[in-house]
Design a protein around this motif. Structure first.
Motif, PDB file in Angstrom:
ATOM      1  N   UNK A 143       0.809  -1.224   0.000  1.00 36.83           N
ATOM      2  CA  UNK A 143       0.000   0.000   0.000  1.00 36.83           C
ATOM      3  C   UNK A 143       0.844   1.277   0.000  1.00 36.83           C
ATOM      4  N   UNK A 144       2.159   1.126   0.104  1.00 40.02           N
ATOM      5  CA  UNK A 144       3.034   2.297   0.258  1.00 40.02           C
ATOM      6  C   UNK A 144       3.865   2.551  -0.997  1.00 40.02           C
ATOM      7  N   UNK A 145       3.215   2.454  -2.155  1.00 37.98           N
ATOM      8  CA  UNK A 145       3.956   2.582  -3.414  1.00 37.98           C
ATOM      9  C   UNK A 145       3.652   3.864  -4.173  1.00 37.98           C
ATOM     10  N   UNK A 146       3.007   4.823  -3.516  1.00 40.50           N
ATOM     11  CA  UNK A 146       2.623   6.049  -4.216  1.00 40.50           C
ATOM     12  C   UNK A 146       3.862   6.840  -4.635  1.00 40.50           C
ATOM     13  N   UNK A 147       3.995   7.081  -5.931  1.00 44.47           N
ATOM     14  CA  UNK A 147       5.138   7.827  -6.443  1.00 44.47           C
ATOM     15  C   UNK A 147       4.819   8.318  -7.848  1.00 44.47           C
ATOM     16  N   UNK A 148       5.551   9.312  -8.299  1.00 44.57           N
ATOM     17  CA  UNK A 148       5.346   9.854  -9.643  1.00 44.57           C
ATOM     18  C   UNK A 148       6.668  10.415 -10.147  1.00 44.57           C
ATOM     19  N   UNK A 149       6.730  10.650 -11.441  1.00 44.72           N
ATOM     20  CA  UNK A 149       7.938  11.236 -12.028  1.00 44.72           C
ATOM     21  C   UNK A 149       7.521  12.113 -13.203  1.00 44.72           C
ATOM     22  N   UNK A 150       8.151  13.271 -13.345  1.00 47.89           N
ATOM     23  CA  UNK A 150       7.857  14.192 -14.441  1.00 47.89           C
ATOM     24  C   UNK A 150       8.670  13.773 -15.662  1.00 47.89           C
ATOM     25  N   UNK A 151       7.980  13.352 -16.714  1.00 45.47           N
ATOM     26  CA  UNK A 151       8.682  12.758 -17.856  1.00 45.47           C
ATOM     27  C   UNK A 151       8.625  13.599 -19.129  1.00 45.47           C
ATOM     28  N   UNK A 152       7.892  14.700 -19.121  1.00 39.90           N
ATOM     29  CA  UNK A 152       7.675  15.450 -20.366  1.00 39.90           C
ATOM     30  C   UNK A 152       8.987  15.861 -21.026  1.00 39.90           C
ATOM     31  N   UNK A 153       9.885  16.438 -20.250  1.00 35.07           N
ATOM     32  CA  UNK A 153      11.164  16.899 -20.809  1.00 35.07           C
ATOM     33  C   UNK A 153      11.974  15.731 -21.362  1.00 35.07           C
ATOM     34  N   UNK A 154      11.929  14.599 -20.668  1.00 33.75           N
ATOM     35  CA  UNK A 154      12.723  13.442 -21.094  1.00 33.75           C
ATOM     36  C   UNK A 154      12.167  12.818 -22.375  1.00 33.75           C
ATOM     37  N   UNK A 155      10.838  12.857 -22.534  1.00 33.88           N
ATOM     38  CA  UNK A 155      10.262  12.385 -23.791  1.00 33.88           C
ATOM     39  C   UNK A 155      10.698  13.303 -24.929  1.00 33.88           C
ATOM     40  N   UNK A 188      21.205   0.215 -36.736  1.00 29.23           N
ATOM     41  CA  UNK A 188      21.517  -0.373 -35.440  1.00 29.23           C
ATOM     42  C   UNK A 188      20.482  -1.462 -35.145  1.00 29.23           C
ATOM     43  N   UNK A 189      20.942  -2.542 -34.529  1.00 29.11           N
ATOM     44  CA  UNK A 189      20.039  -3.633 -34.164  1.00 29.11           C
ATOM     45  C   UNK A 189      19.127  -3.186 -33.022  1.00 29.11           C
ATOM     46  N   UNK A 190      17.831  -3.506 -33.073  1.00 28.16           N
ATOM     47  CA  UNK A 190      16.925  -3.060 -32.009  1.00 28.16           C
ATOM     48  C   UNK A 190      17.194  -3.688 -30.650  1.00 28.16           C
ATOM     49  N   UNK A 191      18.028  -4.717 -30.600  1.00 24.14           N
ATOM     50  CA  UNK A 191      18.379  -5.315 -29.310  1.00 24.14           C
ATOM     51  C   UNK A 191      19.631  -4.681 -28.702  1.00 24.14           C
ATOM     52  N   UNK A 192      20.203  -3.685 -29.374  1.00 21.43           N
ATOM     53  CA  UNK A 192      21.392  -2.996 -28.866  1.00 21.43           C
ATOM     54  C   UNK A 192      21.056  -2.302 -27.537  1.00 21.43           C
ATOM     55  N   UNK A 193      21.749  -2.660 -26.445  1.00 19.98           N
ATOM     56  CA  UNK A 193      21.419  -2.097 -25.124  1.00 19.98           C
ATOM     57  C   UNK A 193      21.424  -0.581 -25.058  1.00 19.98           C
ATOM     58  N   UNK A 194      22.316   0.079 -25.823  1.00 24.05           N
ATOM     59  CA  UNK A 194      22.414   1.539 -25.728  1.00 24.05           C
ATOM     60  C   UNK A 194      21.107   2.245 -26.103  1.00 24.05           C
ATOM     61  N   UNK A 195      20.264   1.586 -26.885  1.00 25.47           N
ATOM     62  CA  UNK A 195      18.995   2.190 -27.281  1.00 25.47           C
ATOM     63  C   UNK A 195      18.027   2.316 -26.111  1.00 25.47           C
ATOM     64  N   UNK A 196      18.278   1.567 -25.052  1.00 24.20           N
ATOM     65  CA  UNK A 196      17.326   1.492 -23.941  1.00 24.20           C
ATOM     66  C   UNK A 196      17.734   2.385 -22.761  1.00 24.20           C
ATOM     67  N   UNK A 197      18.721   3.226 -22.948  1.00 18.67           N
ATOM     68  CA  UNK A 197      19.097   4.167 -21.895  1.00 18.67           C
ATOM     69  C   UNK A 197      18.440   5.509 -22.183  1.00 18.67           C
ATOM     70  N   UNK A 198      17.267   5.713 -21.599  1.00 22.96           N
ATOM     71  CA  UNK A 198      16.492   6.934 -21.790  1.00 22.96           C
ATOM     72  C   UNK A 198      16.241   7.513 -20.406  1.00 22.96           C
ATOM     73  N   UNK A 199      16.859   8.646 -20.136  1.00 25.25           N
ATOM     74  CA  UNK A 199      16.882   9.218 -18.788  1.00 25.25           C
ATOM     75  C   UNK A 199      15.499   9.280 -18.160  1.00 25.25           C
ATOM     76  N   UNK A 200      15.390   8.763 -16.944  1.00 28.50           N
ATOM     77  CA  UNK A 200      14.180   8.796 -16.117  1.00 28.50           C
ATOM     78  C   UNK A 200      13.025   7.971 -16.681  1.00 28.50           C
ATOM     79  N   UNK A 201      13.217   7.311 -17.811  1.00 24.43           N
ATOM     80  CA  UNK A 201      12.120   6.547 -18.406  1.00 24.43           C
ATOM     81  C   UNK A 201      12.443   5.060 -18.466  1.00 24.43           C
ATOM     82  N   UNK A 202      13.578   4.724 -19.038  1.00 24.91           N
ATOM     83  CA  UNK A 202      13.919   3.306 -19.199  1.00 24.91           C
ATOM     84  C   UNK A 202      15.426   3.135 -19.126  1.00 24.91           C
ATOM     85  N   UNK A 203      15.849   1.980 -18.657  1.00 23.60           N
ATOM     86  CA  UNK A 203      17.260   1.625 -18.682  1.00 23.60           C
ATOM     87  C   UNK A 203      17.368   0.171 -19.108  1.00 23.60           C
ATOM     88  N   UNK A 204      18.557  -0.223 -19.500  1.00 21.44           N
ATOM     89  CA  UNK A 204      18.774  -1.621 -19.854  1.00 21.44           C
ATOM     90  C   UNK A 204      19.601  -2.274 -18.759  1.00 21.44           C
TER      91      UNK A 204
END
Length: 360
Positions: A143-155, A188-204
């Protein structure tokens, strides 16, 4: 009779862990010199209270009867750090509380700007080991998982990198990219890990070979915001071509502003405006029987033209499809060698746009 909350905490872990040794190591971190006494009392509690029930039922009893006390214990230990740890709780809530490797937690922490070690998290009681390498967050913290993140700038930042934007779209839409098609489009291959490093949104997370989305992001909001940005950019492309006829509609299904154009009686085609393309089966099959032009602002690559002419234009779904890569007043057109009359008519609209077009 009241029961010591640390005894309850340890009893809970004894019921979910593989063996006593795993629990003992966590107890030593949490309780120090009191470890042996707490562990012994927890075993007695299980013997007395759970002798007529199975493990799962006993776990549920502890959560139901003592969950609030256990959660308060963890919150008190964490102190001012607790709010920053909520993303870890949210992560387990979203993944049905399945135990995960320790390395996955460390990757998650980096994504969420958390700097505690696994030992620190165990000491607080936020995570528990279930075996040598896997941990989970106790259910009584759900029950203690309330959280949020501002993602507009990162998108906005990621949209300047078409390959990353396409990967983010694949995660949002839960669609698998067509690997060779993607590689020919972007180099670039879509499985390349570097593609998945998107600040505050996704990491590999390389140790477990999978991407992790920030657990505090609301996927509904992320999807809507992402497509709003893509639609704005698609409309800019639309204004470059200005087909000047037909019905226009944005499709989140494929991430395209689609112009449906009637060319003559029973004859129609579509122009799809896509700042970046997520090549997928969904994209491939979208109005595949119609003449189609895909207009994109992805930088043109000759490798894609070669791929198109050696494979795509002979396939059932792309033999009546052309691709136009728009770059600063120039258009690089990749079209089938044998064009249908309808596709030719659509291409006439492209040639009237004022772009300097080179066909490959």
């Amino acid at each position: 009779m009241s029961i010591n909350v640390e005894v309850l905490e340890t009893a809970y872990q004894l019921l979910i862990a593989d063996n006593v040794d795993i629990v003992k190591r966590d107890c030593e971190v949490r309780y120090g010199d009191r470890c042996e006494a707490v562990l012994s009392d927890a075993m007695k509690f299980i013997d007395e209270e759970c002798r007529d029930t199975d493990r799962e039922e006993c776990v549920n009893m502890i959560i139901r009867c003592h969950g609030d006390e256990l959660a308060r214990l963890v919150i008190e230990r964490a102190g001012s750090l607790f709010n920053s740890l909520r993303p870890i709780i949210r992560y387990f809530n979203r993944n049905a509380h399945v135990p995960v490797p320790q390395d996955e937690i460390l990757c998650l922490e980096r994504l969420c700007d958390i700097s505690l070690s696994i030992v620190d998290l165990v000491r607080i009681g936020l995570v528990m080991h279930v075996d040598e390498d896997h941990v989970l967050v106790p259910h009584y913290l759900s029950l203690y998982d309330e959280c949020s993140v501002d993602i507009e700038e990162h998108i906005e930042n990621v949209l300047s990198e078409p390959a990353k934007a396409a990967i983010l779209e694949s995660l949002i839409e839960n669609v698998e990219p067509m690997h060779e098609f993607f590689e020919k489009l972007y180099g670039v291959d879509p499985s390349e890990p570097s593609l998945y490093y998107i600040d505050k949104i996704v990491t590999y997370c390389e140790p477990v070979s999978k991407p992790l989305l920030h657990p505090c992001i609301d996927m509904y909001d992320l999807r809507n915001m992402f497509h709003e940005f893509k639609q704005m950019r698609a409309r800019r492309l639309f204004r470059v071509i200005e087909p000047g006829m037909g019905h226009v509609k944005y499709s989140k299904k494929i991430g395209a502003l689609v112009s449906y154009i009637m060319i003559g009686p029973g004859e129609h085609g579509i122009i799809m405006f896509m700042p970046w393309i997520l090549p997928s089966r969904r994209f491939e099959r979208f109005h595949a029987s119609s003449a189609r032009i895909v207009v994109t602002s992805i930088p043109f690559r000759r490798e894609f033209a070669e791929y198109f002419h050696t494979y795509l234009e002979d396939s059932k779904t792309f033999r009546n499809t052309a691709f136009l890569f728009v770059q600063e007043g120039l258009g690089y057109l990749v079209a089938p060698l044998k064009k249908s009359r309808t596709l030719d008519s659509l291409l006439d609209l492209i040639y009237r746009s004022g772009l300097e077009i080179t066909e490959f």
